[in-house]
Design a protein around this motif. Structure first.
Motif, mmCIF file in Angstrom:
data_model
loop_
_atom_site.group_PDB
_atom_site.id
_atom_site.type_symbol
_atom_site.label_atom_id
_atom_site.label_comp_id
_atom_site.label_asym_id
_atom_site.label_seq_id
_atom_site.Cartn_x
_atom_site.Cartn_y
_atom_site.Cartn_z
ATOM 1 N N ALA A 36 0.865 -1.181 0.000
ATOM 2 C CA ALA A 36 0.000 0.000 0.000
ATOM 3 C C ALA A 36 0.899 1.227 0.000
ATOM 4 O O ALA A 36 1.746 1.396 0.883
ATOM 5 C CB ALA A 36 -0.909 -0.007 1.217
ATOM 6 N N LEU A 37 0.734 2.069 -0.998
ATOM 7 C CA LEU A 37 1.572 3.254 -1.198
ATOM 8 C C LEU A 37 0.842 4.463 -0.632
ATOM 9 O O LEU A 37 -0.217 4.849 -1.135
ATOM 10 C CB LEU A 37 1.820 3.472 -2.690
ATOM 11 N N LEU A 38 1.399 5.069 0.411
ATOM 12 C CA LEU A 38 0.769 6.229 1.031
ATOM 13 C C LEU A 38 1.617 7.482 0.817
ATOM 14 O O LEU A 38 2.823 7.471 1.073
ATOM 15 C CB LEU A 38 0.572 6.016 2.544
ATOM 16 N N ALA A 39 1.002 8.537 0.338
ATOM 17 C CA ALA A 39 1.664 9.834 0.175
ATOM 18 C C ALA A 39 0.592 10.841 -0.232
ATOM 19 O O ALA A 39 -0.572 10.482 -0.440
ATOM 20 C CB ALA A 39 2.781 9.774 -0.863
ATOM 21 N N ARG A 40 1.006 12.107 -0.367
ATOM 22 C CA ARG A 40 0.032 13.154 -0.689
ATOM 23 C C ARG A 40 -0.196 13.308 -2.195
ATOM 24 O O ARG A 40 -1.259 13.745 -2.626
ATOM 25 C CB ARG A 40 0.515 14.500 -0.127
ATOM 26 N N VAL A 66 0.029 12.449 6.349
ATOM 27 C CA VAL A 66 0.254 11.950 7.717
ATOM 28 C C VAL A 66 0.092 13.040 8.768
ATOM 29 O O VAL A 66 0.031 12.744 9.964
ATOM 30 C CB VAL A 66 1.641 11.276 7.873
ATOM 31 N N THR A 67 0.003 14.319 8.341
ATOM 32 C CA THR A 67 -0.225 15.391 9.311
ATOM 33 C C THR A 67 -1.711 15.585 9.605
ATOM 34 O O THR A 67 -2.069 16.428 10.425
ATOM 35 C CB THR A 67 0.365 16.740 8.821
ATOM 36 N N ASP A 68 -2.561 14.819 8.958
ATOM 37 C CA ASP A 68 -4.014 14.951 9.094
ATOM 38 C C ASP A 68 -4.595 13.636 9.614
ATOM 39 O O ASP A 68 -4.564 12.622 8.914
ATOM 40 C CB ASP A 68 -4.601 15.310 7.719
ATOM 41 N N GLN A 69 -5.128 13.651 10.836
ATOM 42 C CA GLN A 69 -5.618 12.409 11.448
ATOM 43 C C GLN A 69 -6.741 11.759 10.634
ATOM 44 O O GLN A 69 -6.761 10.551 10.438
ATOM 45 C CB GLN A 69 -6.114 12.676 12.877
ATOM 46 N N ALA A 70 -7.670 12.564 10.140
ATOM 47 C CA ALA A 70 -8.775 12.015 9.353
ATOM 48 C C ALA A 70 -8.259 11.354 8.075
ATOM 49 O O ALA A 70 -8.785 10.311 7.646
ATOM 50 C CB ALA A 70 -9.780 13.116 9.018
ATOM 51 N N SER A 71 -7.230 11.942 7.484
ATOM 52 C CA SER A 71 -6.640 11.387 6.266
ATOM 53 C C SER A 71 -5.984 10.034 6.550
ATOM 54 O O SER A 71 -6.133 9.078 5.771
ATOM 55 C CB SER A 71 -5.608 12.368 5.700
ATOM 56 N N VAL A 72 -5.266 9.930 7.669
ATOM 57 C CA VAL A 72 -4.629 8.660 8.043
ATOM 58 C C VAL A 72 -5.691 7.607 8.360
ATOM 59 O O VAL A 72 -5.568 6.447 7.954
ATOM 60 C CB VAL A 72 -3.671 8.858 9.237
ATOM 61 N N ALA A 76 -6.047 4.098 6.366
ATOM 62 C CA ALA A 76 -6.024 2.791 7.032
ATOM 63 C C ALA A 76 -7.258 1.982 6.654
ATOM 64 O O ALA A 76 -7.175 0.766 6.405
ATOM 65 C CB ALA A 76 -5.943 2.975 8.545
ATOM 66 N N LYS A 77 -8.387 2.657 6.579
ATOM 67 C CA LYS A 77 -9.633 1.967 6.199
ATOM 68 C C LYS A 77 -9.533 1.417 4.774
ATOM 69 O O LYS A 77 -9.938 0.281 4.495
ATOM 70 C CB LYS A 77 -10.804 2.953 6.306
ATOM 71 N N ALA A 78 -8.964 2.219 3.874
ATOM 72 C CA ALA A 78 -8.810 1.783 2.475
ATOM 73 C C ALA A 78 -7.855 0.593 2.374
ATOM 74 O O ALA A 78 -8.112 -0.366 1.623
ATOM 75 C CB ALA A 78 -8.295 2.943 1.620
ATOM 76 N N VAL A 79 -6.766 0.631 3.124
ATOM 77 C CA VAL A 79 -5.798 -0.470 3.113
ATOM 78 C C VAL A 79 -6.441 -1.740 3.654
ATOM 79 O O VAL A 79 -6.304 -2.829 3.068
ATOM 80 C CB VAL A 79 -4.538 -0.107 3.938
ATOM 81 N N HIS A 80 -7.149 -1.617 4.765
ATOM 82 C CA HIS A 80 -7.791 -2.794 5.365
ATOM 83 C C HIS A 80 -8.861 -3.379 4.440
ATOM 84 O O HIS A 80 -9.017 -4.607 4.349
ATOM 85 C CB HIS A 80 -8.395 -2.428 6.719
ATOM 86 N N HIS A 81 -9.588 -2.495 3.767
ATOM 87 C CA HIS A 81 -10.632 -2.965 2.849
ATOM 88 C C HIS A 81 -10.028 -3.760 1.691
ATOM 89 O O HIS A 81 -10.556 -4.805 1.278
ATOM 90 C CB HIS A 81 -11.435 -1.780 2.309
ATOM 91 N N ALA A 82 -8.900 -3.280 1.172
ATOM 92 C CA ALA A 82 -8.281 -3.923 0.006
ATOM 93 C C ALA A 82 -7.454 -5.148 0.378
ATOM 94 O O ALA A 82 -7.484 -6.171 -0.320
ATOM 95 C CB ALA A 82 -7.398 -2.911 -0.730
ATOM 96 N N TYR A 83 -6.711 -5.047 1.478
ATOM 97 C CA TYR A 83 -5.695 -6.062 1.770
ATOM 98 C C TYR A 83 -5.877 -6.785 3.107
ATOM 99 O O TYR A 83 -5.163 -7.757 3.373
ATOM 100 C CB TYR A 83 -4.295 -5.411 1.798
ATOM 101 N N ALA A 120 4.401 10.039 12.111
ATOM 102 C CA ALA A 120 4.807 8.642 12.334
ATOM 103 C C ALA A 120 3.928 7.996 13.405
ATOM 104 O O ALA A 120 3.510 6.834 13.274
ATOM 105 C CB ALA A 120 6.276 8.587 12.736
ATOM 106 N N LEU A 121 3.623 8.743 14.450
ATOM 107 C CA LEU A 121 2.769 8.218 15.520
ATOM 108 C C LEU A 121 1.363 7.906 15.018
ATOM 109 O O LEU A 121 0.753 6.907 15.428
ATOM 110 C CB LEU A 121 2.699 9.211 16.682
ATOM 111 N N ARG A 122 0.839 8.755 14.140
ATOM 112 C CA ARG A 122 -0.503 8.491 13.593
ATOM 113 C C ARG A 122 -0.516 7.167 12.828
ATOM 114 O O ARG A 122 -1.472 6.393 12.923
ATOM 115 C CB ARG A 122 -0.932 9.637 12.675
ATOM 116 N N VAL A 123 0.528 6.927 12.058
ATOM 117 C CA VAL A 123 0.616 5.688 11.273
ATOM 118 C C VAL A 123 0.790 4.489 12.213
ATOM 119 O O VAL A 123 0.175 3.431 12.012
ATOM 120 C CB VAL A 123 1.764 5.786 10.247
#
Length: 253
Positions: A36-40, A66-72, A76-83, A120-123
């Motif tokens: 899963a590739l995460l970036a802006r 990663v500076t936005d909690q809702a975005s992280v 995470a929801k998208a990653v879990h749904h796919a993988y 990093a902590l959010r991730v």
């Protein structure tokens, strides 16, 4: 070519749009991991995902800040749904914005702390439950935090950047006391001079020129060198934790 220790693993790589993140994603995907590739930058992520898929790998582009909690949370929801559950997290997203402390650049301080440490902590918050669950099943689980030699080597005008990286290295050490007993490995990679996009973020002409002179004087590491070290670290037997790796160009003291 699939690597026995990487095949069938599910990885999240932050800062995957360029540099060390993109190189790490390429190597993990080539080894057989789902990545899963995460970036802006959505366009960069889509292009990389297409490249990895065309090469026979499995990749998912997930736009995230990663500076936005809702975005992280959404990522995470998208990653879990796919993988489903993730067993390998590479915290690579970072910014380097040097300036003298006297410049009082609160904007840069905030951005570095929010990205390099809180990001990093959010991730970690999003995926640690996955790592502990996977480890409890007897499988390998890895958290890799990409720090910097600036965590312990002092550079004038890089005080806040160095402080964020020292905090990340310390966070990794502390997390080993919590996650190690759960069989989750926590590793820190501390690169020296590496050819990435980071220097392009510097808005101080004198410091940008100073860094450029270093690149002229010292043959720098490539992003692929860091990716190689990450892949080596996470492909050790699950009872072996390479806790902290410092990697420098040969000519860098």
């Amino acid at each position: 070519m699939n690597h026995p220790a990487l095949a069938a693993r599910t990885a999240v790589v932050t800062g995957a749009a360029s540099g060390m993140g993109a190189a790490t994603a390429r190597l993990l995907a080539a080894g057989g991991a789902r990545v899963a590739l995460l970036a802006r930058r959505t366009d960069r992520l889509d292009a990389l995902a297409a490249e990895l898929t065309a090469a026979g790998g499995q990749a998912l582009a997930v736009t995230a800040d990663v500076t936005d909690q809702a975005s992280v949370d959404a990522a995470a929801k998208a990653v879990h749904h796919a993988y489903g559950r993730v067993d390998l997290v590479v915290n690579n997203a970072g910014v380097m914005l040097p300036n003298p402390l006297s410049a009082a650049r609160l904007d840069e301080w905030t951005r570095m702390i929010d990205t390099n440490l809180t990001g990093a902590l959010r991730v970690i918050r999003a995926f640690t439950p996955d790592l502990t669950a996977v480890a409890a099943e007897g499988r390998t689980a890895d958290l890799v935090n990409v720090s910097s030699i600036a965590s312990h080597v002092l550079f004038p005008d890089y005080a806040v950047y160095g402080a964020t990286k020292a905090a990340l290295t310390q966070l990794s050490a502390a997390l080993r006391t919590e996650l190690g007993p759960c069989d989750v490995r926590v590793s820190t990679i501390e690169p020296g001079l590496t050819d990435t996009e980071l220097p392009g973020h510097i808005d101080n002409p004198e410091l940008r020129e100073q860094l450029g002179a270093m690149f002229t004087a010292i043959p720098a590491l490539a992003a692929e060198d860091i990716a190689d070290l990450v892949a080596y670290t996470v492909s050790r037997p699950r009872h072996v934790n390479l806790r902290q790796s410092i990697v420098l160009p040969t000519r860098q003291a």
